[in-house]
Motif scaffolding. Structure first.
Motif, PDB file in Angstrom:
ATOM      1  N   HIS A  21       3.383  34.913  -0.649  1.00 46.56           N
ATOM      2  CA  HIS A  21       4.782  34.576  -0.378  1.00 46.56           C
ATOM      3  C   HIS A  21       5.579  34.647  -1.671  1.00 46.56           C
ATOM      4  O   HIS A  21       5.097  34.229  -2.720  1.00 46.56           O
ATOM      5  N   LEU A  22       6.801  35.137  -1.579  1.00 42.72           N
ATOM      6  CA  LEU A  22       7.763  34.921  -2.643  1.00 42.72           C
ATOM      7  C   LEU A  22       8.054  33.410  -2.641  1.00 42.72           C
ATOM      8  O   LEU A  22       8.179  32.815  -1.576  1.00 42.72           O
ATOM      9  N   VAL A  23       8.130  32.780  -3.807  1.00 44.45           N
ATOM     10  CA  VAL A  23       8.290  31.317  -3.832  1.00 44.45           C
ATOM     11  C   VAL A  23       9.639  30.925  -4.448  1.00 44.45           C
ATOM     12  O   VAL A  23       9.952  31.299  -5.569  1.00 44.45           O
ATOM     13  N   LEU A  24      10.408  30.175  -3.674  1.00 45.82           N
ATOM     14  CA  LEU A  24      11.687  29.647  -4.154  1.00 45.82           C
ATOM     15  C   LEU A  24      11.552  28.142  -4.354  1.00 45.82           C
ATOM     16  O   LEU A  24      11.240  27.420  -3.412  1.00 45.82           O
ATOM     17  N   THR A  25      11.800  27.677  -5.584  1.00 40.43           N
ATOM     18  CA  THR A  25      11.783  26.239  -5.846  1.00 40.43           C
ATOM     19  C   THR A  25      13.187  25.776  -6.201  1.00 40.43           C
ATOM     20  O   THR A  25      13.828  26.336  -7.095  1.00 40.43           O
TER      21      THR A  25
END
Ligand SMILES: NC(=[NH2+])NCCC[C@H](N)C(=O)O
Ligand SMILES: [Mn+2]
Ligand SMILES: [Mn+2]
Length: 324
Positions: free
Chosen positions: A106-110
């Protein structure tokens, strides 16, 4: 519905799977309110936009984590650091959350939270990408500040000014609960780090950047070359075949666009320049993770909506929104 990208993301299992981690943590600095950043961004519709306008499949636990169960009873200053145990344990937990997304491709957005949380996010992506692809990541750090103080060089003692030092091994962890969990292997090479937007760098930090030849584009460089040339040089340094973690501190933007942040510095990027950076990183197809940090809706409350809108815009651009 448009597809997230016309360019196929190189390092992701599937181009449209997005892991989201919302981190309501403010212990890396002294001003309350930055823990409310993720809720403000989500309430402004950010996640809905990513789903409905950009076509991502979201993997999100629908929580804004405050990690209250992990908080130490007492947390005295140590080696000049404020809240060292809290920042260490939160970033350790966050590293696992980010890792769990990234290892599935997954592309990870924090969404932060103060910038100390990047100790966890970069550690998480770094480990997952190493295991999954056998590759080292590059980090693009967009910020007014270099955040490369060690506990010993920091004047403030605020750990949000130290994440790069811990990630690159310039600052050493000790016991497990005092950043020892990071291990001895650096999570990031100073050679694979690029800064954009710097304009408030401490004296000791300048020396470290010089001594190690870190690639850094200050606002002087943005003025001199323009943002397009700066991005060519920044991405040229990283190379076309390296997974990229983009860590975006909203204070990189000029306070005109992002006043609601803990350490604003005049003379920053315009919103369009910030969006352009994010667009260029998206176009590489190499983005594996993004942090958006230091949105503090309680500061300069008049400008909070502006700041939140700017933050949403930066994320959308990095995730493939286009003007046309
Ligand atoms: N993530 C940030 N906004 N960092 C600001 C750091 C400011 C200063 N260099 C310090 O060490 O305290
Ligand atoms: Mn900053
Ligand atoms: Mn920062």
């Amino acid at each position: 519905m448009t597809s997230p990208s016309t360019i196929s993301p190189k390092f992701l299992c599937a181009g449209n799977e997005l892991g989201v981690v919302a981190v309501g943590f403010s212990g890396g600095q002294r001003k309350p309110g930055v823990d409310a950043g993720p809720t403000a961004l989500i309430q402004a519709g950010l996640l809905t936009q990513l789903k409905e306008d950009l076509g991502y499949t979201l993997h999100h636990d629908d929580e804004v984590h405050n990690y209250s169960s992990l908080m130490p009873q007492s947390d005295p200053d140590y080696r000049n650091m404020k809240n060292p145990l809290a920042v260490s344990v939160v970033t350790q937990r966050l590293a696992t959350q980010v890792y769990d997304h990234a290892k599935h491709g997954h592309l990870v957005l924090t969404l932060g939270g103060d910038h100390s949380i990047a100790i966890g996010t970069v550690a998480g992506t770094s480990r997952a990408i190493k295991e999954r692809l056998g590759r080292e990541i590059a980090v693009i750090w967009v910020d007014a500040h270099a955040d490369i103080n060690t506990p010993e060089t920091s004047v403030s003692g605020n750990i949000h000014g130290m994440p790069i030092a811990f990630l690159t091994g310039l600052a050493k962890g000790e016991k497990e609960e005092m950043f020892g969990w990071l291990g001895v292997e650096p999570k990031l090479s100073l050679k694979k780090l690029v800064y954009i937007g710097l304009r408030d760098v401490d004296k000791c930090e300048k020396k470290v950047l010089r001594d190690h030849g870190v690639r850094a584009f200050s606002m002087h460089d943005v003025d001199k070359y323009g943002i397009a040339r700066v991005m060519e040089m920044a991405l040229g340094h990283i190379g076309t075949d390296t997974p990229i973690h983009l860590s975006f501190d909203v204070d990189a933007l000029d306070p005109q666009w992002a006043p609601s942040t803990g350490t604003p510095v005049r003379g920053g990027l315009t919103l369009r320049e910030g969006d352009y950076i994010a667009e260029c990183v998206h176009e590489t197809g190499s983005l594996v993770a993004m942090d958006l940090v230091e949105v503090n809706p309680s500061l300069e409350a008049m400008g909070a909506q502006e700041t939140i809108r700017a933050g949403c815009s930066l994320v959308r651009c990095a995730l493939g929104d286009t003007l046309l």
